[in-house]
Design a protein around this motif. Sequence first.
Motif, PDB file in Angstrom:
ATOM      1  N   LYS A   1       0.942  -1.103   0.169  1.00  0.00           N
ATOM      2  CA  LYS A   1       0.139  -0.129  -0.422  1.00  0.00           C
ATOM      3  C   LYS A   1       1.087   0.701  -0.066  1.00  0.00           C
ATOM      4  CE  LYS A   1      -4.217   1.821   0.431  1.00  0.00           C
ATOM      5  NZ  LYS A   1      -4.844   1.770  -0.823  1.00  0.00           N
ATOM      6  N   LEU A   2       2.178   1.725   0.729  1.00  0.00           N
ATOM      7  CA  LEU A   2       2.767   2.041   0.623  1.00  0.00           C
ATOM      8  C   LEU A   2       4.359   2.152   0.956  1.00  0.00           C
ATOM      9  CD1 LEU A   2       2.944   5.039   1.211  1.00  0.00           C
ATOM     10  CD2 LEU A   2       3.505   5.332   3.572  1.00  0.00           C
ATOM     11  N   GLU A   3       4.981   2.787   0.306  1.00  0.00           N
ATOM     12  CA  GLU A   3       6.105   2.083   0.620  1.00  0.00           C
ATOM     13  C   GLU A   3       7.385   3.340   0.567  1.00  0.00           C
ATOM     14  OE1 GLU A   3       8.387  -0.877  -2.536  1.00  0.00           O
ATOM     15  OE2 GLU A   3       6.578  -0.660  -3.540  1.00  0.00           O
ATOM     16  N   ILE A   4       8.367   3.319   1.382  1.00  0.00           N
ATOM     17  CA  ILE A   4       8.910   4.671   2.024  1.00  0.00           C
ATOM     18  C   ILE A   4      10.754   4.340   1.480  1.00  0.00           C
ATOM     19  CG2 ILE A   4       9.646   6.511   3.397  1.00  0.00           C
ATOM     20  CD1 ILE A   4       6.925   6.343   4.688  1.00  0.00           C
TER      21      ILE A   4
ATOM     22  N   THR B   1      -6.151   0.718   5.279  1.00  0.00           N
ATOM     23  CA  THR B   1      -4.996   0.219   5.893  1.00  0.00           C
ATOM     24  C   THR B   1      -4.759   1.799   6.350  1.00  0.00           C
ATOM     25  OG1 THR B   1      -4.313  -0.400   4.100  1.00  0.00           O
ATOM     26  CG2 THR B   1      -2.511   0.349   5.546  1.00  0.00           C
ATOM     27  N   ILE B   2      -3.902   1.181   8.178  1.00  0.00           N
ATOM     28  CA  ILE B   2      -4.256   3.025   9.137  1.00  0.00           C
ATOM     29  C   ILE B   2      -2.746   2.631   9.403  1.00  0.00           C
ATOM     30  CG2 ILE B   2      -4.366   3.317  10.881  1.00  0.00           C
ATOM     31  CD1 ILE B   2      -7.236   1.628  10.682  1.00  0.00           C
ATOM     32  N   ILE B   3      -2.006   3.949   9.386  1.00  0.00           N
ATOM     33  CA  ILE B   3      -0.733   3.948   9.921  1.00  0.00           C
ATOM     34  C   ILE B   3      -0.646   5.185  10.834  1.00  0.00           C
ATOM     35  CG2 ILE B   3       2.037   4.972   9.338  1.00  0.00           C
ATOM     36  CD1 ILE B   3       1.395   4.536   6.961  1.00  0.00           C
ATOM     37  N   LEU B   4      -0.563   4.917  12.120  1.00  0.00           N
ATOM     38  CA  LEU B   4      -0.800   5.762  12.889  1.00  0.00           C
ATOM     39  C   LEU B   4       0.704   6.358  14.447  1.00  0.00           C
ATOM     40  CD1 LEU B   4      -1.544   4.443  16.347  1.00  0.00           C
ATOM     41  CD2 LEU B   4      -1.815   2.977  14.268  1.00  0.00           C
ATOM     42  N   SER B   5       0.846   7.654  14.526  1.00  0.00           N
ATOM     43  CA  SER B   5       1.825   7.280  15.033  1.00  0.00           C
ATOM     44  C   SER B   5       1.406   7.553  16.705  1.00  0.00           C
ATOM     45  CB  SER B   5       2.693   8.150  14.804  1.00  0.00           C
ATOM     46  OG  SER B   5       2.136   9.976  15.881  1.00  0.00           O
ATOM     47  N   GLU B   6       2.628   7.344  17.480  1.00  0.00           N
ATOM     48  CA  GLU B   6       2.405   7.161  19.256  1.00  0.00           C
ATOM     49  C   GLU B   6       3.643   7.201  20.019  1.00  0.00           C
ATOM     50  OE1 GLU B   6      -0.293   6.333  21.275  1.00  0.00           O
ATOM     51  OE2 GLU B   6      -1.561   7.441  19.792  1.00  0.00           O
ATOM     52  N   GLN B   7       3.948   7.413  20.843  1.00  0.00           N
ATOM     53  CA  GLN B   7       4.844   7.618  21.698  1.00  0.00           C
ATOM     54  C   GLN B   7       4.792   6.522  22.993  1.00  0.00           C
ATOM     55  OE1 GLN B   7       5.733  11.431  24.005  1.00  0.00           O
ATOM     56  NE2 GLN B   7       5.010  12.410  22.128  1.00  0.00           N
ATOM     57  N   ASN B   8       3.581   6.526  22.914  1.00  0.00           N
ATOM     58  CA  ASN B   8       3.214   5.598  23.565  1.00  0.00           C
ATOM     59  C   ASN B   8       3.145   3.890  23.319  1.00  0.00           C
ATOM     60  OD1 ASN B   8       2.596   3.587  26.502  1.00  0.00           O
ATOM     61  ND2 ASN B   8       2.805   5.970  27.930  1.00  0.00           N
ATOM     62  N   LEU B   9       3.447   3.242  23.829  1.00  0.00           N
ATOM     63  CA  LEU B   9       2.948   2.115  23.309  1.00  0.00           C
ATOM     64  C   LEU B   9       1.747   1.045  23.827  1.00  0.00           C
ATOM     65  CD1 LEU B   9       5.083  -0.759  22.041  1.00  0.00           C
ATOM     66  CD2 LEU B   9       5.287  -1.601  24.072  1.00  0.00           C
TER      67      LEU B   9
ATOM     68  N   MET C   1     -11.565   4.919  21.083  1.00  0.00           N
ATOM     69  CA  MET C   1     -11.096   5.786  20.210  1.00  0.00           C
ATOM     70  C   MET C   1     -10.194   4.515  19.261  1.00  0.00           C
ATOM     71  SD  MET C   1      -9.562   7.620  17.844  1.00  0.00           S
ATOM     72  CE  MET C   1      -9.864   9.957  18.972  1.00  0.00           C
ATOM     73  N   ALA C   2     -10.023   3.249  20.282  1.00  0.00           N
ATOM     74  CA  ALA C   2      -9.500   2.092  19.759  1.00  0.00           C
ATOM     75  C   ALA C   2      -9.833   0.535  19.324  1.00  0.00           C
ATOM     76  CB  ALA C   2      -8.556   1.476  21.257  1.00  0.00           C
ATOM     77  N   GLU C   3     -11.731   1.027  19.762  1.00  0.00           N
ATOM     78  CA  GLU C   3     -12.748   0.202  19.003  1.00  0.00           C
ATOM     79  C   GLU C   3     -12.676   0.956  17.790  1.00  0.00           C
ATOM     80  OE1 GLU C   3     -15.942   0.022  21.488  1.00  0.00           O
ATOM     81  OE2 GLU C   3     -14.520  -0.514  22.839  1.00  0.00           O
ATOM     82  N   ALA C   4     -12.741   2.467  17.653  1.00  0.00           N
ATOM     83  CA  ALA C   4     -12.957   2.856  16.270  1.00  0.00           C
ATOM     84  C   ALA C   4     -11.993   2.809  15.690  1.00  0.00           C
ATOM     85  CB  ALA C   4     -13.305   4.418  16.190  1.00  0.00           C
ATOM     86  N   LEU C   5     -11.359   2.194  14.949  1.00  0.00           N
ATOM     87  CA  LEU C   5      -9.865   2.160  14.888  1.00  0.00           C
ATOM     88  C   LEU C   5      -9.643   0.676  14.110  1.00  0.00           C
ATOM     89  CD1 LEU C   5      -6.255   4.004  16.266  1.00  0.00           C
ATOM     90  CD2 LEU C   5      -8.348   4.628  14.200  1.00  0.00           C
ATOM     91  N   THR C   6     -10.126  -0.489  15.905  1.00  0.00           N
ATOM     92  CA  THR C   6     -10.201  -1.965  14.999  1.00  0.00           C
ATOM     93  C   THR C   6     -11.607  -2.166  13.814  1.00  0.00           C
ATOM     94  OG1 THR C   6      -9.817  -2.208  17.562  1.00  0.00           O
ATOM     95  CG2 THR C   6     -10.345  -3.813  16.481  1.00  0.00           C
ATOM     96  N   GLU C   7     -12.448  -1.122  14.478  1.00  0.00           N
ATOM     97  CA  GLU C   7     -13.451  -1.494  12.789  1.00  0.00           C
ATOM     98  C   GLU C   7     -13.300  -1.159  11.332  1.00  0.00           C
ATOM     99  OE1 GLU C   7     -16.317  -3.136  13.398  1.00  0.00           O
ATOM    100  OE2 GLU C   7     -17.142  -2.019  11.043  1.00  0.00           O
ATOM    101  N   MET C   8     -12.305   0.207  11.699  1.00  0.00           N
ATOM    102  CA  MET C   8     -12.019   0.929  10.443  1.00  0.00           C
ATOM    103  C   MET C   8     -10.532  -0.184   9.921  1.00  0.00           C
ATOM    104  SD  MET C   8     -11.150   4.808  12.236  1.00  0.00           S
ATOM    105  CE  MET C   8      -9.818   5.095  11.267  1.00  0.00           C
ATOM    106  N   LYS C   9     -10.397  -0.803  10.655  1.00  0.00           N
ATOM    107  CA  LYS C   9      -9.112  -1.538   9.719  1.00  0.00           C
ATOM    108  C   LYS C   9     -10.304  -2.699   9.348  1.00  0.00           C
ATOM    109  CE  LYS C   9      -6.172  -4.878  10.775  1.00  0.00           C
ATOM    110  NZ  LYS C   9      -5.409  -5.647  10.510  1.00  0.00           N
ATOM    111  N   ARG C  10     -11.273  -3.442  10.092  1.00  0.00           N
ATOM    112  CA  ARG C  10     -12.622  -4.439   9.590  1.00  0.00           C
ATOM    113  C   ARG C  10     -12.684  -3.984   8.193  1.00  0.00           C
ATOM    114  NH1 ARG C  10     -13.823  -6.965  15.059  1.00  0.00           N
ATOM    115  NH2 ARG C  10     -15.220  -4.566  14.762  1.00  0.00           N
ATOM    116  N   GLN C  11     -12.678  -3.040   8.008  1.00  0.00           N
ATOM    117  CA  GLN C  11     -13.934  -1.962   6.924  1.00  0.00           C
ATOM    118  C   GLN C  11     -12.278  -2.042   5.608  1.00  0.00           C
ATOM    119  OE1 GLN C  11     -16.640  -0.866   6.466  1.00  0.00           O
ATOM    120  NE2 GLN C  11     -17.537  -1.132   8.896  1.00  0.00           N
ATOM    121  N   GLY C  12     -11.655  -2.483   5.875  1.00  0.00           N
ATOM    122  CA  GLY C  12     -10.823  -2.661   5.110  1.00  0.00           C
ATOM    123  C   GLY C  12      -9.488  -1.463   4.585  1.00  0.00           C
TER     124      GLY C  12
ATOM    125  N   GLY D   1      -4.640  -2.898   3.902  1.00  0.00           N
ATOM    126  CA  GLY D   1      -5.172  -3.891   5.596  1.00  0.00           C
ATOM    127  C   GLY D   1      -4.004  -3.822   6.511  1.00  0.00           C
ATOM    128  N   GLU D   2      -3.498  -3.486   6.920  1.00  0.00           N
ATOM    129  CA  GLU D   2      -2.200  -3.432   8.249  1.00  0.00           C
ATOM    130  C   GLU D   2      -2.636  -2.374   9.008  1.00  0.00           C
ATOM    131  OE1 GLU D   2       2.185  -5.352   8.286  1.00  0.00           O
ATOM    132  OE2 GLU D   2       1.879  -4.049   6.906  1.00  0.00           O
TER     133      GLU D   2
END
Length: 234
Positions: free
Chosen positions: A2-5, A186-194, A173-184, A28-29
Motif C-alpha cells: 500500500k505504501l513504500e518509503i 490501511t492505517i498508519i498511526l504515530s504514538e509515543q506510548n506503546l 478510539m481503539a474500538e473505532a480504529l479496530t472497526e476501520m481496519k475491519r472495513q479494509g 489492510g495493515e
Amino acid sequence: MKLEIHHLNTWYGRAHILFDVHARVGHGEVVAFLGRNGAGKTTTFASIVGLVPGITGDIVFDGTTVSGRKAHEIVRLGLGYVPEDRRIFTDLTVEENLMVGRQPPREGAPTWTPDMLYTLFPNLAEMRKRPGGQMSGGEQQMLTIARTLMGNPSLVLLDEPSEGLAPKIVEQMAEALTEMKRQGLTIILSEQNLHFARLISDRAYIIEKGRIRYEGTMDELEANPQVRDAYLAV
Ligand code: ATP
C-alpha cells in the motif's frame, strides 16, 4: 504494498531532520510509528502527504510515486491525513463538518456515510447539531477522523490519535480504529506510548532522532524490553 518509503530525507531549512527513513505497509495493515517527543514522527507523516518541500527519496502509494507531488494531489489519490492538532470548523455543526469532507466513493476503499460514522463514533451521533467548537478535545479528535473518512481514503495517517484523551475515550478510539481496519482500511498511526499502539497495530517502526531504529511485529516488540526502554517512554 500500500505504501513504500525508501531513503526519505527531510530538512526544515538547513536542519536535517529525517535520515534515510524507510517503511513498507501492506494493504489492510495497521502499522505504528513509535518514538519519543521530537523523534520525527510528525515530520515523517508531513513528508508522506506532501507538506514538506525539498524532501529526497521515494514514497510510493498504491504503485504511484507521490514524493514531489503537492498535498492536495496526494489526498485526491486516497491518502487521508489526520494531524495532531484537531482541525475542525468550530462554527459548523458536527453534521456540517462531516459534509465538508465528503467525496465520491473510491474503488478499493470503504465508502462512509454520516450514519456509519455515527455508529463508529457514538459520541458524535448525540452531538450532530452541536457546533464543533463546543466539543471536548477528544470529541474534536473523533470528528477530525470522521471528517477525513468522509473522503473515502484507502489509507489514513493518524498523528497521535490517543494524545490527551481521557482513558474512557482512548478505549472508544481503539474500538473505532479496530472497526476501520475491519472495513479494509490501511492505517498508519504515530504514538509515543506503546500501550495504545499495542491494542490495534500489527507492526511497528521505532524512530529516534530521525532514523528508523527498529521494526518488528507488536509481539516481537513486546518480547524486547531493551528496545522499548531505549527508544520509548514506557
Ligand atoms: P511530537 O510527538 O512532539 O510531535 P515527533 O516525533 O512528531 O514529536 P517531529 O515533530 O517530527 O517529532 O520533530 C522532529 C524534529 O524536527 C524535532 O527535533 C523538532 O524540533 C524539529 N522540527 C519540527 N518542526 C520543525 C520546524 N517547523 N522547523 C524546524 N525544526 C522543526
